[in-house]
Motif scaffolding. Structure first.
Motif, PDB file in Angstrom:
ATOM      1  N   ALA A  45       0.830  -1.208   0.000  1.00 19.81           N
ATOM      2  CA  ALA A  45       0.000   0.000   0.000  1.00 19.81           C
ATOM      3  C   ALA A  45       0.865   1.258   0.000  1.00 19.81           C
ATOM      4  O   ALA A  45       0.347   2.373  -0.115  1.00 19.81           O
ATOM      5  CB  ALA A  45      -0.931   0.012   1.204  1.00 19.81           C
ATOM      6  N   GLU A  46       2.164   1.081   0.135  1.00 19.14           N
ATOM      7  CA  GLU A  46       3.114   2.186   0.028  1.00 19.14           C
ATOM      8  C   GLU A  46       4.102   1.877  -1.086  1.00 19.14           C
ATOM      9  O   GLU A  46       4.193   0.735  -1.561  1.00 19.14           O
ATOM     10  CB  GLU A  46       3.842   2.392   1.361  1.00 19.14           C
ATOM     11  N   TYR A  47       4.867   2.892  -1.495  1.00 20.60           N
ATOM     12  CA  TYR A  47       5.825   2.751  -2.586  1.00 20.60           C
ATOM     13  C   TYR A  47       6.988   3.710  -2.337  1.00 20.60           C
ATOM     14  O   TYR A  47       6.839   4.680  -1.571  1.00 20.60           O
ATOM     15  CB  TYR A  47       5.162   3.049  -3.940  1.00 20.60           C
ATOM     16  N   PRO A  48       8.142   3.469  -2.936  1.00 23.93           N
ATOM     17  CA  PRO A  48       9.297   4.362  -2.715  1.00 23.93           C
ATOM     18  C   PRO A  48       9.051   5.749  -3.308  1.00 23.93           C
ATOM     19  O   PRO A  48       8.739   5.878  -4.497  1.00 23.93           O
ATOM     20  CB  PRO A  48      10.447   3.639  -3.422  1.00 23.93           C
ATOM     21  N   CYS A  49       9.207   6.768  -2.481  1.00 26.21           N
ATOM     22  CA  CYS A  49       8.965   8.147  -2.932  1.00 26.21           C
ATOM     23  C   CYS A  49       9.889   8.554  -4.081  1.00 26.21           C
ATOM     24  O   CYS A  49       9.489   9.301  -4.983  1.00 26.21           O
ATOM     25  CB  CYS A  49       9.151   9.117  -1.767  1.00 26.21           C
ATOM     26  N   SER A  50      11.130   8.082  -4.055  1.00 27.34           N
ATOM     27  CA  SER A  50      12.094   8.486  -5.086  1.00 27.34           C
ATOM     28  C   SER A  50      11.771   7.899  -6.450  1.00 27.34           C
ATOM     29  O   SER A  50      12.324   8.337  -7.462  1.00 27.34           O
ATOM     30  CB  SER A  50      13.510   8.073  -4.669  1.00 27.34           C
ATOM     31  N   GLY A  61      12.430   7.395   1.543  1.00 26.26           N
ATOM     32  CA  GLY A  61      11.411   6.688   2.303  1.00 26.26           C
ATOM     33  C   GLY A  61      10.260   6.241   1.436  1.00 26.26           C
ATOM     34  O   GLY A  61      10.383   6.110   0.214  1.00 26.26           O
ATOM     35  N   PHE A  62       9.109   6.003   2.069  1.00 28.37           N
ATOM     36  CA  PHE A  62       7.937   5.472   1.379  1.00 28.37           C
ATOM     37  C   PHE A  62       6.784   6.465   1.430  1.00 28.37           C
ATOM     38  O   PHE A  62       6.591   7.180   2.420  1.00 28.37           O
ATOM     39  CB  PHE A  62       7.500   4.149   2.008  1.00 28.37           C
ATOM     40  N   CYS A  63       6.001   6.480   0.358  1.00 26.06           N
ATOM     41  CA  CYS A  63       4.800   7.294   0.272  1.00 26.06           C
ATOM     42  C   CYS A  63       3.587   6.366   0.183  1.00 26.06           C
ATOM     43  O   CYS A  63       3.691   5.247  -0.320  1.00 26.06           O
ATOM     44  CB  CYS A  63       4.841   8.195  -0.965  1.00 26.06           C
ATOM     45  N   SER A  64       2.440   6.835   0.646  1.00 30.96           N
ATOM     46  CA  SER A  64       1.228   6.009   0.671  1.00 30.96           C
ATOM     47  C   SER A  64       0.361   6.263  -0.553  1.00 30.96           C
ATOM     48  O   SER A  64       0.307   7.394  -1.076  1.00 30.96           O
ATOM     49  CB  SER A  64       0.409   6.305   1.935  1.00 30.96           C
ATOM     50  N   LEU A  65      -0.318   5.208  -0.994  1.00 29.79           N
ATOM     51  CA  LEU A  65      -1.266   5.346  -2.094  1.00 29.79           C
ATOM     52  C   LEU A  65      -2.422   6.237  -1.665  1.00 29.79           C
ATOM     53  O   LEU A  65      -2.929   6.125  -0.541  1.00 29.79           O
ATOM     54  CB  LEU A  65      -1.801   3.971  -2.511  1.00 29.79           C
ATOM     55  N   ASP A 105      -0.032  -0.573  -9.449  1.00 32.95           N
ATOM     56  CA  ASP A 105      -0.921   0.397  -8.783  1.00 32.95           C
ATOM     57  C   ASP A 105      -0.165   1.625  -8.299  1.00 32.95           C
ATOM     58  O   ASP A 105      -0.791   2.595  -7.853  1.00 32.95           O
ATOM     59  CB  ASP A 105      -1.615  -0.267  -7.588  1.00 32.95           C
ATOM     60  N   TRP A 106       1.146   1.582  -8.352  1.00 32.16           N
ATOM     61  CA  TRP A 106       1.956   2.694  -7.840  1.00 32.16           C
ATOM     62  C   TRP A 106       2.129   3.783  -8.909  1.00 32.16           C
ATOM     63  O   TRP A 106       2.330   3.459 -10.095  1.00 32.16           O
ATOM     64  CB  TRP A 106       3.344   2.204  -7.428  1.00 32.16           C
TER      65      TRP A 106
END
Length: 248
Positions: free
Chosen positions: A155-160, A173-177, A189-190
């Motif tokens: 449900a999260e993915y790498p921000c970069s 870090g990670f960002c949320s969908l 889905d990212w």
């Protein structure tokens, strides 16, 4: 003087590899002992080249054949070492490619923003993904192997990796969908770049291949000219006069 400048450039390049903490070089040198060893070799070669440039100047000015002979020998050894290194890299390029893939795969799988011990290495990889606009080594699917993302059902993915500017402001870090996904999400889905960083790095090498070959050729030509000039000066000095050796 020219060889002292050349030596300073090689020395500086080696130091840059060891000191760089914010590029793809940082990912390599912090993960691969071979690159770190190569950096130390560059520092040694640069220092030796500067020393040889000084000895060559002293030998030419004071017409000391032994110094000119030593200068020629060291230049020949450096040139042969460079040729040998280029051949090893060329014939071992597939092995190096596999080693690099393993390094990045391990980094992605164990990526943890809260791990301060690996902060520099992870920041360097985030920098690479942001600058090249890529995700993973072969693609974003590799990030599905990350332990933290698996525990969060992806449900999260790498921000970069993100293709959205507001995520890139975070940079690490990670960002949320924004929209929840029923069950476990996938990389599809990212909102991330589809291109893997391997293609981006290879494209960068292709785009800059002419510059890289030009620099290498220029260094080799300078070294050959130094060898030729030192031999010519040796032949013109008929007898070695040790009275010309500078006294301490």
């Amino acid at each position: 003087l020219l060889f002292q400048i050349l030596g300073a450039v090689i020395l500086g390049f080696g130091i840059w590899i060891l000191a760089d903490k914010t590029s793809f070089i940082a990912v390599l040198q912090m993960s691969s002992p071979s690159l770190k060893m190569g950096a130390y070799i560059l520092i040694g070669v640069g220092a030796l080249t500067m020393l040889m440039g000084f000895l060559g100047c002293v030998g030419a000015v004071n017409e000391i054949r032994c110094l000119l002979g030593l200068y020629f020998t060291c230049l020949m050894i450096i040139l042969l070492a460079q040729i040998a290194a280029a051949l090893v890299i060329y014939f071992q390029k597939e092995t190096l490619k596999v080693e690099l893939s393993d390094i990045v795969a391990d980094l992605i799988e164990n990526y943890d923003p809260s791990d301060e011990e690996k902060r520099n290495l992870q920041d360097a990889w985030d920098y690479v993904q942001t600058q090249i606009a890529c995700c993973g080594w072969t693609g974003a699917k590799e990030w599905e192997n990350n332990e933290i993302l698996r525990n969060k059902s992806n449900a999260e993915y790498p921000c970069s990796c993100s293709n959205r500017s507001k995520d890139l402001e975070e940079g690490r870090g990670f960002c949320s969908l924004e929209e929840p996904v029923n069950g476990t999400a996938t990389y599809a889905d990212w909102p991330v770049h589809e291109q893997g960083c391997m293609d981006g790095v290879e494209q960068w090498l292709k785009d800059n291949l002419g510059i890289i070959l030009g620099v290498c050729t220029g260094v080799a030509v300078i070294e050959l000219l130094g060898m030729i000039l030192s031999i010519s000066l040796c032949k013109n000095i008929h007898s070695e006069d040790y009275t010309k050796v500078p006294k301490s």
